[in-house]
Design a protein around this motif. Structure first.
Motif, short mmCIF file in Angstrom:
data_model
loop_
_atom_site.label_atom_id
_atom_site.label_comp_id
_atom_site.label_asym_id
_atom_site.label_seq_id
_atom_site.Cartn_x
_atom_site.Cartn_y
_atom_site.Cartn_z
N ASP A 125 -26.09 -9.60 -42.49
CA ASP A 125 -25.93 -11.05 -42.64
C ASP A 125 -24.90 -11.63 -41.68
OD1 ASP A 125 -27.75 -11.00 -44.71
OD2 ASP A 125 -26.23 -10.92 -46.29
N THR A 188 -24.58 -15.51 -50.36
CA THR A 188 -26.02 -15.72 -50.17
C THR A 188 -26.74 -15.48 -51.49
OG1 THR A 188 -26.30 -13.41 -49.55
CG2 THR A 188 -25.91 -14.98 -47.77
N SER A 389 -36.89 -8.89 -44.29
CA SER A 389 -36.42 -10.27 -44.21
C SER A 389 -35.03 -10.37 -44.82
CB SER A 389 -37.39 -11.19 -44.96
OG SER A 389 -37.37 -10.88 -46.35
N ALA A 390 -34.34 -11.46 -44.53
CA ALA A 390 -32.99 -11.65 -45.07
C ALA A 390 -33.00 -11.64 -46.60
CB ALA A 390 -32.40 -12.95 -44.56
N ARG A 393 -33.06 -7.89 -47.75
CA ARG A 393 -32.26 -7.01 -46.90
C ARG A 393 -31.61 -5.88 -47.71
NH1 ARG A 393 -29.42 -10.58 -42.76
NH2 ARG A 393 -31.25 -10.20 -41.46
N THR A 467 -35.99 -17.21 -38.97
CA THR A 467 -34.85 -17.64 -39.78
C THR A 467 -34.40 -19.04 -39.41
OG1 THR A 467 -34.10 -15.35 -39.95
CG2 THR A 467 -32.49 -17.04 -40.47
#
Length: 470
Positions: A125, A188, A389-390, A393, A467
């Motif tokens: 991140d 996040t 993907s974030a 993660r 993103t």
């Protein structure tokens, strides 16, 4: 985010992972004291490690998923708090209740299960792609450092005070990590309101628990005989059945605990298989002292055999940060290929006549350690950061930890089976390391399917564009 802030974040992650890793290595010198304190036998004493590993394995996928859902900071701090509470319970265990110590160790393992995957996800991140390898390598080096410092630190503490302080020392470290983590770690979280996959988590936990218990009940001295025990085969059978049930549950879940779509990527499949092989090789190192005693009885005995683990640990401690830096320059394919090749060569050396000479044994162990520093360090986690993907993660990082643990659990059973079938001793352990070497050779071939540096760069740019669009 500037470099100064990133370095502070890296320090928080480093301390948390060090605390969890150190607690595995530091306990070994205290085992005789713990055994005397509780008045238990050798079989019961092994549960001091086994229950930690079991709950660590269960905690990894759960904490990884919770991190993706509720945020890195809150779950990382929760993991550290659980670990600290577990440490306190262990240190306060009364001498007539060994179960209290096991409960504390279980809570420690459960909390520690999320610390490493969440730390790896935070690096994804906060660090740019060209700096992730070095940061992941530094975190990976913690385990080598812990196994170097842990036994020494444990011995010093035991000469000064009681074994309980080996666990109480975690409390001030945890407090520092909690305070710094709350100030520095990113907050996040997912915007999804889908229900938590409770049924998937329960089935996965039961599958891992039954398999772990069954494998740990196998007697390596009587491998084939112990397989018929009611403490082994029913639990392994349950694990196998649930292995087929679990995917069906996950496919129906709105927000699965383990997103099977990750396996649509060839990179994810290869990284998972390679991680299992790495865990197999790592856990196989436990039998190095036994091989040393058998191959060099004139100079090595039960009291000094454990020192021959040092070349492996030193090589891993030096290799992990170096591999991380080289990863940023050459990409994961080159580094993983090199690591698997070194592992295959090192295992072949351990299965040869080189182990009858001290210099040959040390060289063989060091080569294996360099190979493991690559496979257990930054490259696998780097691959998963690129592929996931974030929003997923941490779950992807948990996947790497999960498959590594599967390899570790399988290793003792595999080595025990091969060694027993060959009559034990030098011949038996040599044959076992040859089998692991052959598996490592197959892993070399698997690395040829990984993306090269140019393909990774293209993937990173594509992910960054997605993103930015979102």
């Amino acid at each position: 985010m500037n470099d100064k802030t990133r370095n502070k974040i890296l320090l928080v992650l480093f301390l948390g992972v060090l605390m969890g890793a150190l607690d595995i290595a530091i306990v070994a010198p205290a085992l005789p004291s713990i055994q005397n304190f509780f008045g238990i036998g050798d079989r019961a004493l092994t549960w001091t490690f086994t229950i930690y590993v079991l709950f660590n394995l269960i905690g990894t996928p759960l904490m990884a998923k919770l991190s993706d859902t509720f945020g890195r900071r809150s779950i990382y701090i929760l993991d550290v708090i659980l670990f600290a509470i577990g440490s306190l319970i262990v240190s306060l265990s009364p001498s007539n209740l060994f179960a209290v110590l096991l409960a504390g160790r279980a809570l420690q393992g459960f909390g520690a299960g999320g610390i490493f995957p969440v730390a790896s996800a935070v690096i994804g991140d906060t660090f740019p792609p060209e700096k992730r390898g070095g940061a992941l390598g530094l975190i990976g080096a913690v385990f080598g450092l812990a196994f170097l410092v842990g036994p020494i630190l444990g011995g010093i503490i035991l000469t000064i005070t009681s074994w309980q302080w080996l666990f109480l020392i975690n409390l001030p470290i945890a407090l520092i990590v909690i305070v710094m983590g709350w100030q520095l770690l990113p907050t996040t979280h997912s915007t999804s309101n889908r229900p938590f996959d409770l049924s998937g988590m329960l089935v996965l936990g039961a599958m891992l628990a039954s398999t772990t218990y069954g494998l740990n009940q196998i007697d390596t001295q009587n491998f084939f005989g112990s397989l018929a025990s009611l403490n082994v085969w029913p639990f392994l059978l349950i694990g196998i059945i649930l292995l087929f049930v679990f995917p069906k549950i996950e496919k129906k879940a709105d927000d699965p605990i383990l997103n099977l779509d990750l396996f649509k990527s060839r990179q994810t499949v290869l990284a998972s298989m390679l991680s299992a092989g790495a865990g197999l090789g790592e856990s196989g190192m436990v039998f190095i002292p036994a091989l040393a005693v058998a191959s060099m009885p004139m100079i090595i005995n039960a009291h000094n055999a454990s020192y021959l683990m040092m070349p492996v640990v030193l090589a891993m401690a030096v290799g992990s940060p170096l591999v991380g830096r080289l990863l940023d320059k050459f990409g994961s394919k080159v580094m993983v290929f090199s690591g698997t090749l070194l592992l295959a060569i090192g295992m072949g050396m351990l299965s040869s006549n080189l182990t009858s000479m001290l210099w040959g044994f040390i060289t063989s162990a060091a080569v294996v350690g360099l190979g493991l520093s690559t496979l257990l360090g930054a490259p696998m986690r780097y691959i998963m950061l690129n592929e996931a993907s974030a929003a997923e993660r941490t779950s992807a990082q948990g996947l790497i930890a999960l498959f590594t643990s599967v390899g570790q659990l399988t290793s003792s059973a595999l080595v025990g089976a091969v060694a027993a079938s060959m009559g034990g001793g030098v011949k038996g352990y040599g044959a076992a390391y040859m089998v692991i070497g052959v598996i490592a050779g197959f892993m070399v071939l698997l690395t040829l399917g990984l993306k090269n540096r140019q393909q990774e760069q293209s993937m990173l740019k594509s992910n960054q564009a997605i993103t930015a669009a979102e």
